[in-house]
Design an enzyme around this catalytic site. Sequence first.
Site, short mmCIF file in Angstrom:
data_model
loop_
_atom_site.label_atom_id
_atom_site.label_comp_id
_atom_site.label_asym_id
_atom_site.label_seq_id
_atom_site.Cartn_x
_atom_site.Cartn_y
_atom_site.Cartn_z
CD GLU A 1 -2.78 1.23 2.43
OE1 GLU A 1 -2.73 0.34 3.29
OE2 GLU A 1 -3.57 2.19 2.47
NE ARG B 1 3.69 -7.85 11.09
CZ ARG B 1 3.11 -7.14 10.11
NH1 ARG B 1 2.11 -7.63 9.44
NH2 ARG B 1 3.52 -5.92 9.82
CE LYS C 1 2.99 0.20 4.98
NZ LYS C 1 2.56 0.04 3.60
P1 ATP Z 1 2.78 -2.47 8.33
O1 ATP Z 1 1.84 -3.36 9.07
O2 ATP Z 1 4.21 -2.67 8.70
O3 ATP Z 1 2.41 -1.05 8.38
P2 ATP Z 1 1.46 -3.33 6.00
O4 ATP Z 1 1.20 -4.78 6.13
O5 ATP Z 1 0.34 -2.43 6.27
O6 ATP Z 1 2.73 -2.94 6.84
P3 ATP Z 1 1.49 -3.37 3.16
O7 ATP Z 1 1.98 -2.33 2.25
O8 ATP Z 1 0.06 -3.66 3.21
O9 ATP Z 1 2.03 -2.98 4.58
O10 ATP Z 1 2.31 -4.71 2.94
C1 ATP Z 1 2.63 -5.24 1.69
C2 ATP Z 1 2.97 -6.68 1.85
O11 ATP Z 1 4.10 -6.84 2.71
C3 ATP Z 1 1.85 -7.48 2.45
O12 ATP Z 1 1.67 -8.66 1.70
C4 ATP Z 1 2.30 -7.78 3.84
O13 ATP Z 1 1.80 -9.00 4.28
C5 ATP Z 1 3.83 -7.80 3.71
N1 ATP Z 1 4.44 -7.40 4.97
C6 ATP Z 1 4.23 -6.27 5.66
N2 ATP Z 1 4.92 -6.26 6.81
C7 ATP Z 1 5.61 -7.42 6.85
C8 ATP Z 1 6.51 -8.02 7.79
N3 ATP Z 1 6.84 -7.40 8.92
N4 ATP Z 1 7.03 -9.24 7.50
C9 ATP Z 1 6.72 -9.85 6.36
N5 ATP Z 1 5.87 -9.36 5.44
C10 ATP Z 1 5.31 -8.15 5.67
MG MG Z 2 -1.46 -3.52 5.06
#
Ligand code: ATP
Ligand code: MG
Length: 555
Positions: free
Chosen positions: A36, A262, A272
């Site tokens: 995102e 994760r 984020k």
């Molecule tokens: P955050 O929770 O850190 O703000 P997010 O999941 O909202 O991150 P996205 O941009 O939606 O961020 O994530 C893109 C992809 O990266 C998704 O498929 C998510 O599952 C993966 N992802 C995000 N954070 C992690 C992590 N800590 N470890 C592994 N994969 C991750």
């Molecule tokens: Mg997300």
Amino acid sequence: MATKVKKKSNFIRAIILNDIKNNKNNGRLQFRFPPEPNGFLHIGHAKAICLNFGLAEEFSVTCNLRMDDTNPVKEDAKYINAIKEDIKWLGFNWGDKLFYTSNYFQTLYEFAIKLIKKDKAFVCELTANEMREYRGTLTEKGKNSPYRNRPIEESLKIFQEMREGKHEVGKYTLRAKVDMASSNLNMRDPIIYRITNTKHHRTGDEWPIYPMYDFAHPLSDAIEGITHSLCTLEFQDHRPIYDWFVKEVETEYIPRQIEFARLDLNYTVMSKRKLKQLVEQNIVEGWDDPRLPTISGLRRRGYTAEAIKTFAEMIGVAKNNSTVDIALLEYFLREDLNKKSKRVMAVIDPIKLIIDNYPENKIEEFEIDNNPEDKSMGTRKVTFSKELYIDREDFKEEATKDFYRLAIGQEVRFMKAYYITATSVKKDDEGNILEIHANYDPETRGGWFKGIRKVKGTIHWVNALDAIDLEVNLYDNLFNVENPGKETGDFLDDINYNSLTKVVAKCESSLKNAKKEEKFQFLRVGYFNVDHKDFIEGNPVFNRAVSLKSSYRPK
Ligand code: ATP
Ligand code: MG
């Protein structure tokens, strides 16, 4: 020079191999990484990138990069560029498969209409608060919305009006008709569309309504023909609704969601939302601050793409969450930089040393290997004269029992140069040492005595005549504790306000020509990276990537 990362087996690869064997999806494979654009990518995303793009590489397909841009309130075009840059820097390539969920807004809208027509969706008028009330809890079933049985025609009409911008924010939502009694809260008639009058960074004012993640995500996967939709564990409870939308919309392709753990690291924060707070409150100098676990921060810190990829591969893909020690990440960085970096001499906390018995005006040159373990890295010339700088830490007036470095009357090797013994010090009125006086032994040229006189210590130095002053950033963890905010509930309480020390180091003159992102081992000190941000030719700024030694070994 790309290092080949050895692949470890994992449960996802096993699923894929099994699907291939059974000719599922006619043997077709398609992966995607769906960030995102509401912030910069971090090391957790790097794990997901390495997984998705890595599997695509392994099975010779192209991984889709999909900007999951369904929430204009939080998203911004500047993040899109940063995301693309980071993925490219990691060494992955999406070819011509760059997509945006916003490109599917029309298709998704039509999918929603299809659901209404199938009596699988309805326009609801409950307020956010009422909806929460009706939703029930983990232990209590939800209640049907009073609007749930609205005639299909009426829902179609209002939904169309919503799309035309005829209704104000919050007045209506479109909801799926699933099951308010489900034990899974995500199945209790989730919202599919909401009205938002925020301008979208790509579609502008075209859409006054935006699809929700649980609806847009599985259907975007289906539109792109994704076969294996890999996501983190918190989406496990969303899988039933993922499957429900795919089934009810009757898409051509049926993607399968698979969850993995994760990545979480100690001594830092990864969400984020928190990273954004650190940036917006100016606690760090931007999303690419070298103290942040963002990919662009790690890059400026001195991380290599290879170190990050090896780390991602070695931590593996598991089905349960755990916190990884940041020391493990640093271990892989040291391993990689040890191979790649030139050894140079730089003095972080300089103090002058004068060799009284060395001839005035004499300058010697020593030819030094850039990396003694890798002769292919060549040699360079380092000069030596009567006046040098050494590190304050490497000198004590009186040596203690376990102090093997320079002291009055104690001889040490000046790396690659001579054996030298301190004789006296000159101090200011307050007793601070201003300069050290010493004698050298001309018989020890090159740092070796041909006979059997041994010294216990070796220290580094630079020639005061041609040493150059360069800015060095010494970084430490941004947080004082392993799990920021665990004790107080606010991660900002655990900030390490001494996480950056700026110094001016005395450096050997060859460092003047250091190039952007060139990596060095400052002998006996650590690994340093030339910052590419605000780089000025001839005046490089060095960021400490990692100190030289650690007792840490991966288990
Ligand atoms: P955050 O929770 O850190 O703000 P997010 O999941 O909202 O991150 P996205 O941009 O939606 O961020 O994530 C893109 C992809 O990266 C998704 O498929 C998510 O599952 C993966 N992802 C995000 N954070 C992690 C992590 N800590 N470890 C592994 N994969 C991750
Ligand atoms: Mg997300």
